[in-house]
Design an enzyme around this catalytic site. Structure first.
Site, PDB file in Angstrom:
ATOM      1  N   GLY A  12      41.143  31.340  38.536  1.00 11.56           N
ATOM      2  CA  GLY A  12      41.768  31.458  39.899  1.00 11.56           C
ATOM      3  C   GLY A  12      42.551  30.270  40.478  1.00 11.56           C
ATOM      4  O   GLY A  12      42.593  30.076  41.641  1.00 11.56           O
ATOM      5  N   SER A  14      45.258  29.076  40.503  1.00  9.81           N
ATOM      6  CA  SER A  14      46.777  29.150  40.924  1.00  9.81           C
ATOM      7  C   SER A  14      47.001  29.484  42.086  1.00  9.81           C
ATOM      8  O   SER A  14      48.124  29.735  42.618  1.00  9.81           O
ATOM      9  CB  SER A  14      47.461  30.035  39.646  1.00  9.81           C
ATOM     10  OG  SER A  14      47.073  31.386  40.086  1.00  9.81           O
ATOM     11  N   SER A  15      46.053  29.756  43.134  1.00 11.06           N
ATOM     12  CA  SER A  15      46.180  30.345  44.349  1.00 11.06           C
ATOM     13  C   SER A  15      45.050  30.111  45.212  1.00 11.06           C
ATOM     14  O   SER A  15      44.039  29.798  44.729  1.00 11.06           O
ATOM     15  CB  SER A  15      46.827  31.573  44.151  1.00 11.06           C
ATOM     16  OG  SER A  15      46.840  32.465  45.289  1.00 11.06           O
ATOM     17  N   GLY A  16      45.337  30.088  46.437  1.00 10.20           N
ATOM     18  CA  GLY A  16      44.191  30.238  47.763  1.00 10.20           C
ATOM     19  C   GLY A  16      43.247  29.265  47.435  1.00 10.20           C
ATOM     20  O   GLY A  16      43.523  27.990  47.078  1.00 10.20           O
ATOM     21  N   ARG A  37      46.302  34.864  35.202  1.00  9.41           N
ATOM     22  CA  ARG A  37      46.935  35.612  34.446  1.00  9.41           C
ATOM     23  C   ARG A  37      48.253  35.481  34.440  1.00  9.41           C
ATOM     24  O   ARG A  37      49.148  35.344  33.241  1.00  9.41           O
ATOM     25  CB  ARG A  37      46.575  37.146  34.849  1.00  9.41           C
ATOM     26  CG  ARG A  37      45.203  37.573  34.562  1.00  9.41           C
ATOM     27  CD  ARG A  37      45.167  38.847  35.403  1.00  9.41           C
ATOM     28  NE  ARG A  37      45.190  38.899  36.742  1.00  9.41           N
ATOM     29  CZ  ARG A  37      45.352  39.757  37.940  1.00  9.41           C
ATOM     30  NH1 ARG A  37      45.160  40.860  37.373  1.00  9.41           N
ATOM     31  NH2 ARG A  37      45.689  39.223  38.887  1.00  9.41           N
ATOM     32  N   LYS A  41      53.027  31.568  38.327  1.00  9.97           N
ATOM     33  CA  LYS A  41      52.142  30.687  39.287  1.00  9.97           C
ATOM     34  C   LYS A  41      51.275  29.835  39.033  1.00  9.97           C
ATOM     35  O   LYS A  41      51.114  28.715  39.664  1.00  9.97           O
ATOM     36  CB  LYS A  41      51.117  32.234  39.932  1.00  9.97           C
ATOM     37  CG  LYS A  41      51.756  33.149  41.009  1.00  9.97           C
ATOM     38  CD  LYS A  41      50.675  33.469  41.780  1.00  9.97           C
ATOM     39  CE  LYS A  41      49.887  34.697  41.102  1.00  9.97           C
ATOM     40  NZ  LYS A  41      48.749  35.426  41.849  1.00  9.97           N
ATOM     41  N   ASP A  64      43.176  36.912  31.375  1.00 18.18           N
ATOM     42  CA  ASP A  64      42.479  37.824  32.370  1.00 18.18           C
ATOM     43  C   ASP A  64      41.135  37.608  32.167  1.00 18.18           C
ATOM     44  O   ASP A  64      40.529  37.885  30.929  1.00 18.18           O
ATOM     45  CB  ASP A  64      42.861  39.282  32.041  1.00 18.18           C
ATOM     46  CG  ASP A  64      42.244  40.255  33.012  1.00 18.18           C
ATOM     47  OD1 ASP A  64      41.176  40.053  33.527  1.00 18.18           O
ATOM     48  OD2 ASP A  64      42.624  41.478  32.936  1.00 18.18           O
ATOM     49  N   SER A 142      31.075  33.496  45.480  1.00 26.70           N
ATOM     50  CA  SER A 142      31.005  34.793  46.372  1.00 26.70           C
ATOM     51  C   SER A 142      31.797  34.971  47.518  1.00 26.70           C
ATOM     52  O   SER A 142      33.054  34.705  47.758  1.00 26.70           O
ATOM     53  CB  SER A 142      29.443  34.657  46.396  1.00 26.70           C
ATOM     54  OG  SER A 142      28.956  35.724  47.078  1.00 26.70           O
ATOM     55  N   TYR A 156      33.852  45.653  46.373  1.00 29.62           N
ATOM     56  CA  TYR A 156      33.553  44.159  46.448  1.00 29.62           C
ATOM     57  C   TYR A 156      32.445  43.503  46.794  1.00 29.62           C
ATOM     58  O   TYR A 156      31.938  42.760  46.032  1.00 29.62           O
ATOM     59  CB  TYR A 156      34.785  43.855  47.525  1.00 29.62           C
ATOM     60  CG  TYR A 156      34.994  41.983  47.775  1.00 29.62           C
ATOM     61  CD1 TYR A 156      35.804  41.398  46.740  1.00 29.62           C
ATOM     62  CD2 TYR A 156      34.540  41.460  48.853  1.00 29.62           C
ATOM     63  CE1 TYR A 156      35.846  40.071  46.822  1.00 29.62           C
ATOM     64  CE2 TYR A 156      34.762  40.184  48.913  1.00 29.62           C
ATOM     65  CZ  TYR A 156      35.416  39.474  48.198  1.00 29.62           C
ATOM     66  OH  TYR A 156      35.505  38.153  48.244  1.00 29.62           O
ATOM     67  N   LYS A 160      29.971  40.662  44.660  1.00 25.73           N
ATOM     68  CA  LYS A 160      29.741  39.472  45.239  1.00 25.73           C
ATOM     69  C   LYS A 160      28.395  39.403  45.400  1.00 25.73           C
ATOM     70  O   LYS A 160      27.801  38.156  45.267  1.00 25.73           O
ATOM     71  CB  LYS A 160      30.634  39.125  46.617  1.00 25.73           C
ATOM     72  CG  LYS A 160      31.910  39.030  46.483  1.00 25.73           C
ATOM     73  CD  LYS A 160      32.417  37.866  45.435  1.00 25.73           C
ATOM     74  CE  LYS A 160      33.851  37.805  45.339  1.00 25.73           C
ATOM     75  NZ  LYS A 160      34.344  36.632  44.556  1.00 25.73           N
TER      76      LYS A 160
HETATM   77  N1  LIG Z   1      40.347  34.800  50.880  1.00 22.67           N
HETATM   78  C1  LIG Z   1      38.974  35.093  51.529  1.00 22.67           C
HETATM   79  O1  LIG Z   1      39.157  35.377  52.766  1.00 22.67           O
HETATM   80  C2  LIG Z   1      38.054  35.024  50.731  1.00 22.67           C
HETATM   81  C3  LIG Z   1      36.600  34.974  51.224  1.00 22.67           C
HETATM   82  C4  LIG Z   1      35.363  35.161  50.504  1.00 22.67           C
HETATM   83  C5  LIG Z   1      35.418  34.908  49.305  1.00 22.67           C
HETATM   84  N2  LIG Z   1      36.759  34.815  48.566  1.00 22.67           N
HETATM   85  C6  LIG Z   1      36.886  34.818  47.118  1.00 22.67           C
HETATM   86  O2  LIG Z   1      37.382  33.483  46.802  1.00 22.67           O
HETATM   87  C7  LIG Z   1      38.014  33.570  45.453  1.00 22.67           C
HETATM   88  C8  LIG Z   1      39.635  33.137  45.576  1.00 22.67           C
HETATM   89  O3  LIG Z   1      40.260  34.104  46.351  1.00 22.67           O
HETATM   90  P1  LIG Z   1      41.557  33.520  47.233  1.00 22.67           P
HETATM   91  O4  LIG Z   1      41.406  34.294  48.414  1.00 22.67           O
HETATM   92  O5  LIG Z   1      41.828  32.186  46.876  1.00 22.67           O
HETATM   93  O6  LIG Z   1      42.589  34.589  46.441  1.00 22.67           O
HETATM   94  P2  LIG Z   1      44.150  34.523  45.635  1.00 22.67           P
HETATM   95  O7  LIG Z   1      44.682  33.570  46.681  1.00 22.67           O
HETATM   96  O8  LIG Z   1      44.613  35.795  45.599  1.00 22.67           O
HETATM   97  O9  LIG Z   1      43.610  33.780  44.397  1.00 22.67           O
HETATM   98  C9  LIG Z   1      42.942  34.746  43.356  1.00 22.67           C
HETATM   99  C10 LIG Z   1      43.351  33.788  41.887  1.00 22.67           C
HETATM  100  O10 LIG Z   1      42.396  34.624  41.110  1.00 22.67           O
HETATM  101  C11 LIG Z   1      43.376  34.793  39.954  1.00 22.67           C
HETATM  102  N3  LIG Z   1      43.051  36.043  39.375  1.00 22.67           N
HETATM  103  C12 LIG Z   1      42.913  37.189  39.984  1.00 22.67           C
HETATM  104  N4  LIG Z   1      42.347  38.045  39.062  1.00 22.67           N
HETATM  105  C13 LIG Z   1      42.402  37.405  37.891  1.00 22.67           C
HETATM  106  C14 LIG Z   1      41.891  37.770  36.531  1.00 22.67           C
HETATM  107  N5  LIG Z   1      41.684  39.064  36.122  1.00 22.67           N
HETATM  108  N6  LIG Z   1      41.793  36.919  35.539  1.00 22.67           N
HETATM  109  C15 LIG Z   1      41.908  35.570  35.873  1.00 22.67           C
HETATM  110  N7  LIG Z   1      42.589  35.197  37.049  1.00 22.67           N
HETATM  111  C16 LIG Z   1      42.587  36.025  38.101  1.00 22.67           C
HETATM  112  C17 LIG Z   1      44.823  34.785  40.838  1.00 22.67           C
HETATM  113  O11 LIG Z   1      45.716  34.617  39.663  1.00 22.67           O
HETATM  114  P3  LIG Z   1      46.667  35.899  38.859  1.00 22.67           P
HETATM  115  O12 LIG Z   1      46.869  37.051  39.910  1.00 22.67           O
HETATM  116  O13 LIG Z   1      47.527  35.252  38.237  1.00 22.67           O
HETATM  117  O14 LIG Z   1      45.663  36.082  37.751  1.00 22.67           O
HETATM  118  C18 LIG Z   1      44.645  33.693  41.439  1.00 22.67           C
HETATM  119  O15 LIG Z   1      44.861  32.572  40.670  1.00 22.67           O
HETATM  120  C19 LIG Z   1      37.673  35.070  45.127  1.00 22.67           C
HETATM  121  O16 LIG Z   1      36.973  35.169  44.275  1.00 22.67           O
HETATM  122  C20 LIG Z   1      37.488  35.656  46.581  1.00 22.67           C
HETATM  123  O17 LIG Z   1      36.887  37.081  46.408  1.00 22.67           O
HETATM  124  C21 LIG Z   1      37.865  34.874  49.276  1.00 22.67           C
END
Ligand SMILES: NC(=O)c1ccc[n+]([C@@H]2O[C@H](COP(=O)([O-])OP(=O)(O)OC[C@H]3O[C@@H](n4cnc5c(N)ncnc54)[C@H](OP(=O)(O)O)[C@@H]3O)[C@@H](O)[C@H]2O)c1
Length: 271
Positions: A12, A14-16, A37, A41, A64, A142, A156, A160
């Site tokens: 993951g 590539s983002s966030g 994936r 990105k 994936d 988590s 979700y 977690k």
């Molecule tokens: N944002 C929040 O408020 C928050 C809060 C608590 C926890 N989290 C957790 O933090 C983590 C990162 O979230 P984020 O908010 O940074 O999300 P994000 O910006 O959407 O990034 C998600 C990353 O995961 C990759 N990904 C998604 N499904 C995948 C798969 N099946 N195989 C491989 N890569 C995959 C995406 O790339 P591709 O789509 O190209 O695969 C992307 O790089 C997650 O586990 C999320 O549950 C987030």
């Protein structure tokens, strides 16, 4: 912080939160392997990191993580390219909020497959090389929703919670082999995932989560990297998450009372 020449694999990445953590580690001298994936990105993230930190070696791998063979191949390819990981961060994750009865079973299955098994597969395949060197950190990502069940997050939250169970039971087993395990509980963080979640969050969930502070991915990354440096087990950024992590069982009745009150108010407003 100095992570010179250390190899960090970030699913993951590539983002966030994953990308922000990759950038922070690269700024401290680490070499980075990103797994996700979408190739475009991944390439954009690689360019962004190299542009900011040209000394960092960055490699990208499409997979994936919910697909066991793809997850294994990507981790193995990253190890073949840059050696055993000093750091493995499993940030790949998805969230589709909605009412339990409206969500198809496929969403529950997919969420568990990506968030839980996608993490497990990557740890399983990376671990032997870390145990062999008797070093390294594994950070599972988590969520606050992994500490308390949140209204509208029935696919979700359990995924977690499952990560928490995995991290807590794995911690002691790996400590004796010199590998540090951590679990991060990020608060709401301004990322593409959160923007997507906001599109399908039931209004009750919107209201429940409205009072929580939204963090930047960069600040969450700082907490994660500090946690690695200090070899913390639980990484709970900020006061709200700190309290939730330490006191969640104790304050659960109060939170449920407050959430139920919000749900009643929102439903009354709908009529
Ligand atoms: N944002 C929040 O408020 C928050 C809060 C608590 C926890 N989290 C957790 O933090 C983590 C990162 O979230 P984020 O908010 O940074 O999300 P994000 O910006 O959407 O990034 C998600 C990353 O995961 C990759 N990904 C998604 N499904 C995948 C798969 N099946 N195989 C491989 N890569 C995959 C995406 O790339 P591709 O789509 O190209 O695969 C992307 O790089 C997650 O586990 C999320 O549950 C987030």
């Amino acid at each position: 912080m100095d992570f010179s020449q250390q190899h960090a694999i970030i699913t993951g990445g590539s983002s966030g939160i994953g990308k922000a953590t990759a950038k922070l580690l690269a700024s401290q001298g680490a070499n980075i392997s990103l797994i996700a994936r979408n190739l475009a990105k991944l390439e954009a993230a690689k360019t962004e990191i190299i542009h900011a930190f040209p000394q960092s070696k960055v490699f990208i791998f499409t997979a994936d993580v919910a697909d066991r063979a793809q997850a294994e191949q990507a981790i193995a390819a990253a190890i073949a390219q840059q050696g055993a990981p000093d750091i493995l961060i499993t940030s790949a994750g998805i969230a589709y909020p909605g009412y339990f009865q409206d969500l198809p079973l496929e969403i529950f299955e997919r969420t568990m497959a990506v968030n839980y098994f996608g993490t497990l597969y990557c740890i399983k395949v990376a671990l032997p090389s870390m145990e062999q060197r008797r070093q390294g950190s594994i950070v599972l990502i988590s969520s606050g929703a992994g500490l308390i069940g949140i209204y509208g997050y029935t696919p979700y939250s359990p995924s977690k919670f499952a990560l928490r169970g995995l991290a807590e039971s794995l911690r002691g087993e790996l400590k004796v082999s010199g590998v540090h395990v951590a679990i991060a509980y990020p608060p709401d963080t301004d990322t593409p995932q959160l923007a997507e979640e906001n599109k399908t969050k039931p209004p009750e969930t919107q209201k429940i989560t409205a009072s929580a502070e939204t963090w930047s991915a960069e600040n969450v990354a700082i907490a994660i990297v500090k946690g690695i440096e200090k070899k913390q087990f639980a990484i709970a950024p900020g006061v709200e998450m700190g309290i939730l992590y330490k006191l969640h069982s104790l304050i659960n009745p109060v939170l449920n009372w407050q959430f139920d009150k919000i749900v009643t108010q929102v439903r009354a407003g709908k009529k």
